[in-house]
Scaffold this motif. Structure first.
Motif, PDB file in Angstrom:
ATOM      1  N   THR A  70       7.595  -3.407  -1.228  1.00 45.06           N
ATOM      2  CA  THR A  70       8.733  -2.590  -1.637  1.00 45.06           C
ATOM      3  C   THR A  70       9.787  -2.551  -0.534  1.00 45.06           C
ATOM      4  O   THR A  70       9.464  -2.349   0.631  1.00 45.06           O
ATOM      5  CB  THR A  70       8.264  -1.164  -1.956  1.00 45.06           C
ATOM      6  N   TYR A 104      19.947   0.489  -3.339  1.00 42.99           N
ATOM      7  CA  TYR A 104      18.909   0.340  -4.365  1.00 42.99           C
ATOM      8  C   TYR A 104      17.577   0.774  -3.768  1.00 42.99           C
ATOM      9  O   TYR A 104      17.169   0.292  -2.694  1.00 42.99           O
ATOM     10  CB  TYR A 104      18.810  -1.104  -4.838  1.00 42.99           C
ATOM     11  N   SER A 145      14.838   1.962  -6.403  1.00 43.74           N
ATOM     12  CA  SER A 145      13.916   1.638  -7.490  1.00 43.74           C
ATOM     13  C   SER A 145      14.672   1.828  -8.797  1.00 43.74           C
ATOM     14  O   SER A 145      15.825   2.278  -8.813  1.00 43.74           O
ATOM     15  CB  SER A 145      12.679   2.542  -7.454  1.00 43.74           C
ATOM     16  N   PRO A 194      17.864  -2.288 -11.852  1.00 45.18           N
ATOM     17  CA  PRO A 194      18.224  -3.220 -10.774  1.00 45.18           C
ATOM     18  C   PRO A 194      19.732  -3.409 -10.612  1.00 45.18           C
ATOM     19  O   PRO A 194      20.165  -3.990  -9.625  1.00 45.18           O
ATOM     20  CB  PRO A 194      17.555  -4.530 -11.204  1.00 45.18           C
ATOM     21  N   PHE A 197      19.852  -6.257  -7.999  1.00 44.64           N
ATOM     22  CA  PHE A 197      18.611  -6.589  -7.313  1.00 44.64           C
ATOM     23  C   PHE A 197      17.817  -7.546  -8.201  1.00 44.64           C
ATOM     24  O   PHE A 197      17.462  -7.204  -9.333  1.00 44.64           O
ATOM     25  CB  PHE A 197      17.814  -5.311  -7.060  1.00 44.64           C
ATOM     26  N   LYS A 213      14.435  -9.392  -7.964  1.00 41.04           N
ATOM     27  CA  LYS A 213      13.234  -9.454  -7.134  1.00 41.04           C
ATOM     28  C   LYS A 213      12.720 -10.879  -6.984  1.00 41.04           C
ATOM     29  O   LYS A 213      12.290 -11.287  -5.902  1.00 41.04           O
ATOM     30  CB  LYS A 213      12.143  -8.560  -7.737  1.00 41.04           C
ATOM     31  N   SER A 214      12.772 -11.646  -8.061  1.00 38.58           N
ATOM     32  CA  SER A 214      12.232 -13.008  -8.027  1.00 38.58           C
ATOM     33  C   SER A 214      13.019 -13.917  -7.100  1.00 38.58           C
ATOM     34  O   SER A 214      12.495 -14.927  -6.617  1.00 38.58           O
ATOM     35  CB  SER A 214      12.220 -13.603  -9.435  1.00 38.58           C
ATOM     36  N   PHE A 234      14.697 -12.581  -4.385  1.00 42.17           N
ATOM     37  CA  PHE A 234      14.862 -11.835  -3.134  1.00 42.17           C
ATOM     38  C   PHE A 234      16.355 -11.658  -2.822  1.00 42.17           C
ATOM     39  O   PHE A 234      16.793 -11.830  -1.689  1.00 42.17           O
ATOM     40  CB  PHE A 234      14.158 -12.555  -1.964  1.00 42.17           C
ATOM     41  N   GLN A 259      12.337  -0.785   5.109  1.00 45.59           N
ATOM     42  CA  GLN A 259      11.018  -0.716   4.464  1.00 45.59           C
ATOM     43  C   GLN A 259      10.211   0.360   5.143  1.00 45.59           C
ATOM     44  O   GLN A 259      10.250   0.492   6.364  1.00 45.59           O
ATOM     45  CB  GLN A 259      10.318  -2.072   4.576  1.00 45.59           C
TER      46      GLN A 259
END
Lengths: 115, 113
Positions: free
Chosen positions: B30, B50, B52, B55, B67, B69-70, B72, B95
């Motif tokens: 995350t 961002y 959560s 996106p 965002f 995710k796949s 990055f 993070q």
């Protein structure tokens, strides 16, 4: 409202001289405090952070040190400056809350030139 | 090591042109993502973030970021830029606790009337 003060705005120091940059935060208590540096052509790099008085964590080995003598005061120091210490130094704070409100607030920065 | 990279260091656009600034991060797990902006003579300030959920994130002054995710990625967009958008834009990530930010190198945007 919260404000952050950082001084001086510009500084020219000879190699081997000491350094002291000061940052103070108003309008909040127990903030997380940070020192960042931006070298020419590079992004901001985290140097130090502090989660409380006297608690300092260093992120990168270097010629600098940091201290937090009071809750809202963060000082960046060096005993003997190197040419490579030149750069733009930013102080920042963020609230301790780790929820969605988390964000960083930045000072105006100090441009340090070591000659 | 964790890092953030921005694809463009300098971008020049005319007013009303569309803007997309690329940002990629290398973190496992995350991650919190941010875009900060520094207008000439002003403090670095938050544009959007961002954490959560949806996106597609909307920020101030008509900016948005997606965002993916796949990939990055966390690219910044604005459909129609204005001269007042001239600034330097920084993508950043954090993070875990303490909000320790890792920044990209920044993108200088110049918008011509």
């Amino acid at each position: 409202s919260q404000t952050i003060h950082q001084w001086p705005a510009t500084l020219v120091q000879p190699v081997g001289s000491p350094l002291s940059l000061e940052c103070t935060v108003e309008g909040t208590s127990n903030p997380n405090l940070y020192w960042y540096r931006q070298a020419a052509g590079r992004g901001l790099q985290l140097l130090f952070y502090s989660v409380g008085i006297g608690q300092i964590s260093s992120e990168v080995p270097q010629n600098l040190s940091a201290s937090r003598p009071q809750d809202r005061q963060f000082i960046l120091s060096s005993k003997k400056l190197l040419l490579s210490d030149s750069g733009f130094y930013l102080c920042a704070w963020s609230p301790v809350d780790r929820g969605d409100n988390i964000r960083a607030f930045f000072g105006q920065g100090t441009r340090l030139t070591v000659v | 090591a964790q890092s953030v990279s921005q694809h463009n260091h300098h971008v020049i656009l005319s007013e009303a042109a569309s803007l997309e600034l690329g940002c990629n991060y290398s973190y496992g797990g995350t991650v919190n993502l941010f875009w900060y902006v520094q207008y000439p003579g002003q403090h670095l300030q938050l544009l959007l973030k961002y954490f959560s959920g949806d996106p597609l994130v909307k920020g101030i002054k008509g900016f948005e970021a997606e965002f993916i995710k796949s990939k990055f990625s966390f690219n910044l967009r604005k459909p129609s830029v204005q001269w007042s958008d001239t600034a330097e834009y920084f993508c950043a990530a954090s993070q875990g606790g303490y909000n320790k930010l890792i920044f990209g190198a920044g993108t200088r945007l110049a918008v011509h009337p």
